[in-house]
Design an enzyme around this catalytic site. Sequence first.
Site, PDB file in Angstrom:
ATOM      1  N   ASP A 172      -8.688  -7.148  -4.395  1.00  0.00           N
ATOM      2  CA  ASP A 172      -7.974  -6.016  -3.822  1.00  0.00           C
ATOM      3  C   ASP A 172      -8.757  -4.710  -3.978  1.00  0.00           C
ATOM      4  O   ASP A 172      -9.606  -4.579  -4.861  1.00  0.00           O
ATOM      5  CB  ASP A 172      -6.632  -5.871  -4.552  1.00  0.00           C
ATOM      6  CG  ASP A 172      -5.558  -5.182  -3.745  1.00  0.00           C
ATOM      7  OD1 ASP A 172      -5.896  -4.473  -2.785  1.00  0.00           O
ATOM      8  OD2 ASP A 172      -4.376  -5.363  -4.085  1.00  0.00           O
ATOM      9  N   SER A 225       0.846  -1.190   0.000  1.00  0.00           N
ATOM     10  CA  SER A 225       0.000   0.000   0.000  1.00  0.00           C
ATOM     11  C   SER A 225       0.890   1.252   0.000  1.00  0.00           C
ATOM     12  O   SER A 225       1.731   1.394  -0.892  1.00  0.00           O
ATOM     13  CB  SER A 225      -0.957  -0.049   1.201  1.00  0.00           C
ATOM     14  OG  SER A 225      -2.042   0.815   1.012  1.00  0.00           O
ATOM     15  N   HIS A 240      -6.743  -6.689  -0.051  1.00  0.00           N
ATOM     16  CA  HIS A 240      -5.625  -5.766   0.105  1.00  0.00           C
ATOM     17  C   HIS A 240      -4.571  -6.281   1.079  1.00  0.00           C
ATOM     18  O   HIS A 240      -3.382  -6.029   0.915  1.00  0.00           O
ATOM     19  CB  HIS A 240      -6.145  -4.406   0.561  1.00  0.00           C
ATOM     20  CG  HIS A 240      -5.192  -3.289   0.293  1.00  0.00           C
ATOM     21  ND1 HIS A 240      -4.900  -2.851  -0.979  1.00  0.00           N
ATOM     22  CD2 HIS A 240      -4.450  -2.519   1.118  1.00  0.00           C
ATOM     23  CE1 HIS A 240      -4.034  -1.858  -0.916  1.00  0.00           C
ATOM     24  NE2 HIS A 240      -3.731  -1.645   0.341  1.00  0.00           N
TER      25      HIS A 240
END
Length: 343
Positions: A288, A144, A315
């Site tokens: 995701d 991320s 994610h």
Amino acid sequence: MKKLHFVFFGVVGLLLSCQSKDQTEEVQFEETIEMPDDGVRMIPISTLSGDFEVFTKRVGDNPTKKVLLLHGGPGMTHEQYGNFDQYFPEEDIEFIWYDQLGSAHSDQPEDSTLWTIDRFVDEVEQVRTALGLNKDNFYLLGQSWGGMLGMEYAFKHQDNLKGLIICNMMSSLDEYEKYAKEVLGPQMPPKVFAELMEIEKNMDFENPRYMELLGEHHYPQHVLRMPSNEWPEEINRMMSQVNPDVYVYMQGYSEFGITPGASLKGWDVKDQLKNITVPTLVVGATHDTMDPEHMEWMSTEVANGRFLLCPNGSHLSQYDDPEHFFPGVIQFIKDVDSGSFGK
């Protein structure tokens, strides 16, 4: 107390209460003294605003395979990678948990001039130097926001890298927002998505309906694919320690993009990916918050890329699809280490 939403680049959305400065310092102190000493090292960091210290903890010892982990957020913690100790040690891969400046176990200065990409890149370089990481042993893994930071580090310092691993992060925040609003949002019931978009339009992020709707219709599908009451303890602990000053300044409040005015708004490095020549693994997941097709494309843009898809993951695919995440990441590290990557 005022309440804020934190969404971890679409990763984790929870309703957290802001703590007073005294409360935050107390939590930080208690967490720090409870952590075992083995492998822990506080690294001095020099900035234009003064000198600080950041937390690291080494697990394992391998002269050619050392993985520095960049957590998400910004302002989250190394607990995001809490389950790595169940997989990397048995493969003789050394890894380093690391809290970036502003995060729970590191210093938390109240100075927004520190919260820039360039300053964080410089911090990673100082951590690398202090830990003795170099092109013969240094793998950088970021997820991320950590994936964004990893890309930015590679643009400037890839000569120090042996391998780069970008997890669950696209190379354009505008395209992330487009995917969230045009692909993920419409998967919700129409009335639910319309209500969420109205809340975002009005910047009404303190409205409890925002988290109520996301908690039912978005997070269990695209953030961490398990009931919220079954989330791993380390993820809940991480979320309890988010630094809102860093997170909100850089990312904002929105689940479907970057809030206008946040410093990361408009970030886009698609045209720079071709400049990354170090062996690179890009990890995406079918469910995701980030577009897996975009991330697969990223793996073809870098000079020496490979794509890993976690078909059952979202994610945080290290937790909801470890069966694909860890074998794929470990194989990449082994292939680079043996010199067989790309052959």
